[in-house]
Structure formats: structure tokens, C-alpha cells
Scaffold this motif. Sequence first.
Motif, mmCIF file in Angstrom:
data_model
loop_
_atom_site.group_PDB
_atom_site.id
_atom_site.type_symbol
_atom_site.label_atom_id
_atom_site.label_comp_id
_atom_site.label_asym_id
_atom_site.label_seq_id
_atom_site.Cartn_x
_atom_site.Cartn_y
_atom_site.Cartn_z
ATOM 1 N N LEU A 79 0.858 -1.176 0.000
ATOM 2 C CA LEU A 79 0.000 0.000 0.000
ATOM 3 C C LEU A 79 0.899 1.231 0.000
ATOM 4 C CD1 LEU A 79 -2.785 1.433 0.335
ATOM 5 C CD2 LEU A 79 -2.405 1.265 2.806
ATOM 6 N N ASN A 80 0.666 2.133 -0.943
ATOM 7 C CA ASN A 80 1.384 3.396 -0.999
ATOM 8 C C ASN A 80 0.374 4.528 -0.998
ATOM 9 O OD1 ASN A 80 4.086 2.344 -1.302
ATOM 10 N ND2 ASN A 80 3.449 1.711 -3.347
ATOM 11 N N ILE A 81 0.650 5.550 -0.204
ATOM 12 C CA ILE A 81 -0.207 6.736 -0.147
ATOM 13 C C ILE A 81 0.684 7.953 -0.341
ATOM 14 C CG2 ILE A 81 -1.715 8.130 1.311
ATOM 15 C CD1 ILE A 81 -2.599 5.507 2.665
ATOM 16 N N ARG A 82 0.384 8.742 -1.359
ATOM 17 C CA ARG A 82 1.185 9.929 -1.653
ATOM 18 C C ARG A 82 1.074 10.955 -0.528
ATOM 19 N NH1 ARG A 82 -1.248 12.236 -6.184
ATOM 20 N NH2 ARG A 82 -0.611 10.371 -7.253
ATOM 21 N N ASN A 83 -0.162 11.275 -0.137
ATOM 22 C CA ASN A 83 -0.358 12.274 0.912
ATOM 23 C C ASN A 83 -1.624 11.961 1.690
ATOM 24 O OD1 ASN A 83 -1.898 15.019 1.657
ATOM 25 N ND2 ASN A 83 0.294 15.273 1.958
ATOM 26 N N ALA A 84 -1.537 12.060 3.005
ATOM 27 C CA ALA A 84 -2.708 11.885 3.871
ATOM 28 C C ALA A 84 -2.753 13.054 4.842
ATOM 29 C CB ALA A 84 -2.623 10.573 4.628
ATOM 30 N N ALA A 103 -10.556 13.404 6.906
ATOM 31 C CA ALA A 103 -9.418 12.765 6.248
ATOM 32 C C ALA A 103 -9.432 13.118 4.766
ATOM 33 C CB ALA A 103 -9.474 11.255 6.418
ATOM 34 N N ARG A 104 -8.283 13.495 4.260
ATOM 35 C CA ARG A 104 -8.084 13.735 2.836
ATOM 36 C C ARG A 104 -6.867 12.909 2.433
ATOM 37 N NH1 ARG A 104 -12.398 15.050 3.660
ATOM 38 N NH2 ARG A 104 -13.409 17.033 3.311
ATOM 39 N N VAL A 105 -7.110 11.862 1.649
ATOM 40 C CA VAL A 105 -6.050 10.929 1.285
ATOM 41 C C VAL A 105 -5.938 10.918 -0.240
ATOM 42 C CG1 VAL A 105 -5.196 8.572 1.503
ATOM 43 C CG2 VAL A 105 -6.602 9.554 3.328
ATOM 44 N N ASP A 106 -4.733 11.179 -0.748
ATOM 45 C CA ASP A 106 -4.522 11.296 -2.189
ATOM 46 C C ASP A 106 -3.420 10.345 -2.641
ATOM 47 O OD1 ASP A 106 -4.847 12.561 -4.793
ATOM 48 O OD2 ASP A 106 -2.866 13.413 -4.423
ATOM 49 N N GLY A 107 -3.597 9.784 -3.830
ATOM 50 C CA GLY A 107 -2.578 8.939 -4.424
ATOM 51 C C GLY A 107 -2.464 7.583 -3.753
ATOM 52 N N ILE A 108 -3.561 6.839 -3.739
ATOM 53 C CA ILE A 108 -3.601 5.536 -3.075
ATOM 54 C C ILE A 108 -3.361 4.447 -4.119
ATOM 55 C CG2 ILE A 108 -5.021 3.941 -1.740
ATOM 56 C CD1 ILE A 108 -6.718 6.506 -1.017
ATOM 57 N N ASP A 135 -15.820 10.595 10.298
ATOM 58 C CA ASP A 135 -16.866 11.587 10.029
ATOM 59 C C ASP A 135 -16.899 12.040 8.575
ATOM 60 O OD1 ASP A 135 -17.628 11.515 12.674
ATOM 61 O OD2 ASP A 135 -16.505 13.301 13.240
ATOM 62 N N ASP A 136 -15.738 12.307 7.994
ATOM 63 C CA ASP A 136 -15.679 12.875 6.650
ATOM 64 C C ASP A 136 -14.353 12.472 6.015
ATOM 65 O OD1 ASP A 136 -15.774 14.507 4.379
ATOM 66 O OD2 ASP A 136 -15.192 16.300 5.474
ATOM 67 N N ALA A 137 -14.413 11.587 5.029
ATOM 68 C CA ALA A 137 -13.192 11.145 4.354
ATOM 69 C C ALA A 137 -13.350 11.302 2.851
ATOM 70 C CB ALA A 137 -12.885 9.697 4.691
ATOM 71 N N GLN A 138 -12.320 11.828 2.231
ATOM 72 C CA GLN A 138 -12.293 11.925 0.778
ATOM 73 C C GLN A 138 -11.001 11.285 0.295
ATOM 74 O OE1 GLN A 138 -12.393 15.851 -0.886
ATOM 75 N NE2 GLN A 138 -12.976 15.080 -2.892
ATOM 76 N N LEU A 139 -11.152 10.234 -0.508
ATOM 77 C CA LEU A 139 -10.020 9.519 -1.079
ATOM 78 C C LEU A 139 -9.959 9.856 -2.554
ATOM 79 C CD1 LEU A 139 -10.851 6.018 0.472
ATOM 80 C CD2 LEU A 139 -9.614 7.897 1.535
ATOM 81 N N THR A 140 -8.769 10.215 -3.063
ATOM 82 C CA THR A 140 -8.635 10.583 -4.472
ATOM 83 C C THR A 140 -7.487 9.807 -5.116
ATOM 84 O OG1 THR A 140 -7.277 12.491 -3.854
ATOM 85 C CG2 THR A 140 -9.617 12.894 -4.199
ATOM 86 N N HIS A 141 -7.613 9.608 -6.425
ATOM 87 C CA HIS A 141 -6.607 8.914 -7.232
ATOM 88 C C HIS A 141 -6.282 7.542 -6.641
ATOM 89 C CE1 HIS A 141 -5.977 13.268 -8.057
ATOM 90 N NE2 HIS A 141 -6.164 12.800 -9.280
ATOM 91 N N ILE A 142 -7.276 6.651 -6.730
ATOM 92 C CA ILE A 142 -7.196 5.316 -6.138
ATOM 93 C C ILE A 142 -6.944 4.296 -7.249
ATOM 94 C CG2 ILE A 142 -8.434 3.610 -4.754
ATOM 95 C CD1 ILE A 142 -10.355 6.082 -4.066
ATOM 96 N N ALA A 143 -5.969 3.424 -7.039
ATOM 97 C CA ALA A 143 -5.687 2.346 -7.996
ATOM 98 C C ALA A 143 -5.389 1.072 -7.215
ATOM 99 C CB ALA A 143 -4.500 2.711 -8.881
ATOM 100 N N ILE A 144 -6.154 0.017 -7.517
ATOM 101 C CA ILE A 144 -5.958 -1.270 -6.859
ATOM 102 C C ILE A 144 -5.631 -2.296 -7.934
ATOM 103 C CG2 ILE A 144 -7.011 -3.080 -5.446
ATOM 104 C CD1 ILE A 144 -8.784 -0.906 -4.213
ATOM 105 N N SER A 145 -4.583 -3.057 -7.697
ATOM 106 C CA SER A 145 -4.194 -4.098 -8.647
ATOM 107 C C SER A 145 -3.897 -5.378 -7.889
ATOM 108 C CB SER A 145 -2.969 -3.660 -9.459
ATOM 109 O OG SER A 145 -1.868 -3.427 -8.598
ATOM 110 N N GLN A 146 -3.975 -6.480 -8.625
ATOM 111 C CA GLN A 146 -3.629 -7.778 -8.045
ATOM 112 C C GLN A 146 -2.657 -8.450 -8.994
ATOM 113 O OE1 GLN A 146 -6.857 -10.463 -7.175
ATOM 114 N NE2 GLN A 146 -5.558 -11.647 -5.805
ATOM 115 N N ASN A 147 -1.482 -8.757 -8.456
ATOM 116 C CA ASN A 147 -0.405 -9.356 -9.263
ATOM 117 C C ASN A 147 -0.084 -8.504 -10.482
ATOM 118 O OD1 ASN A 147 -0.221 -11.571 -7.500
ATOM 119 N ND2 ASN A 147 -1.884 -12.594 -8.588
ATOM 120 N N GLY A 148 -0.110 -7.182 -10.316
ATOM 121 C CA GLY A 148 0.223 -6.262 -11.401
ATOM 122 C C GLY A 148 -0.897 -5.974 -12.368
#
Length: 171
Positions: A79-84, A103-108, A135-148
Motif C-alpha cells: 500500500l502506498n499513499i502519496r499524501n494523507a 481525512a483527505r487521502v490522495d494517491g492511493i 466523520d468525513d473522508a475523501q479519497l482521491t486517485h485510487i488504484a488497486i491491482s492484483q499481481n500487477g
Amino acid sequence: MSRAPKWLMGTFAAIGALMVVLAVLLWWLLYTPSGLRFALDRGVAMMHGQLAYASASGTLAGETSIDGLHYRDGSGDKLNIRNARLNLRPWALLGHRLHVARARVDGITLDIGSSKPSNQPGSFSLKPPLTFVLDDAQLTHIAISQNGKSVFSADSLTLAGTWSDRRLLVR
């Protein structure tokens, strides 16, 4: 003055001094940037190399910003997160709750390693060790992969919810 009152006054003075020192240490941990980095470094040390971060600013009791957060477990999940940026309510921990007000989490990016079937029963449980409140979370630029191979991506996701031993509520 007899010996007993002097001894008693000395004991109360020592207890009072200890309480002042503990209050100052708690204030330093919650309300200073160096206290935040100390807490994060203890968490990194407890994870034995599985967790790392590039930089952190803010305080535990205010807005916290963490850049370059990396987590890798033994099974190959990464798991990599650019900025939280988080706004925590640390006093809620006294009631066995982890409360994230904002929470503001970018580049997941999450890369799930190959899952190998195990003959042993897993110890995973959906019962959390404490109640999680978001209470309030915004996640941006999310990419999930499995085995590439990409399995999910999204520009943004906004949510709130509660996860306790009694229920999971997501809004």
C-alpha cells in the motif's frame, strides 16, 4: 512538626511533581510536531520495517499531514499513499474509539500479492480491536491491482461511517 506529617507532605509533593511531568509529556506528544514524529517513529519501529513514511507535519491533536506512506506485509501486499491529511480526536481513545473527524487521502495505490491458500484456519476477524469512527473522508486517485493487473480505479471516493463490534455503518 512530627515525622508523619513531613513524610505525608513529601509523598504528596512527589506525586504532584510526577503528575505535572506526565501532563507536560502528554501535552508534548499531542500538541507538538516533534511529538507527532515521535509517535509515528514508534509505530514504524513496532511494525519491524513493514511501515515507512517520507515526512510528517502537524500535531496528533490537530491536523496531521503525512507524505510518502508505504506499507508492505509478509504476503506481498503493498500500500502506498502519496499524501494523507487527517484531523484526529485523540481524546476519544480514552473511550476505546479511534475518531477521525476529517481525512483527505490522495494517491492511493494498493497492490495485492498472490494469495496462496492455507491449510491452517485464519485468525482474521471482522471484530475490530476498538471502535473506528470516520466523520468525513475523501479519497482521491485510487488504484488497486492484483499481481500487477488493475482490478479497480477511481478518481475519488467520499465516505463516512462507524465500525464497531456491534455493526458496520458506511455512509
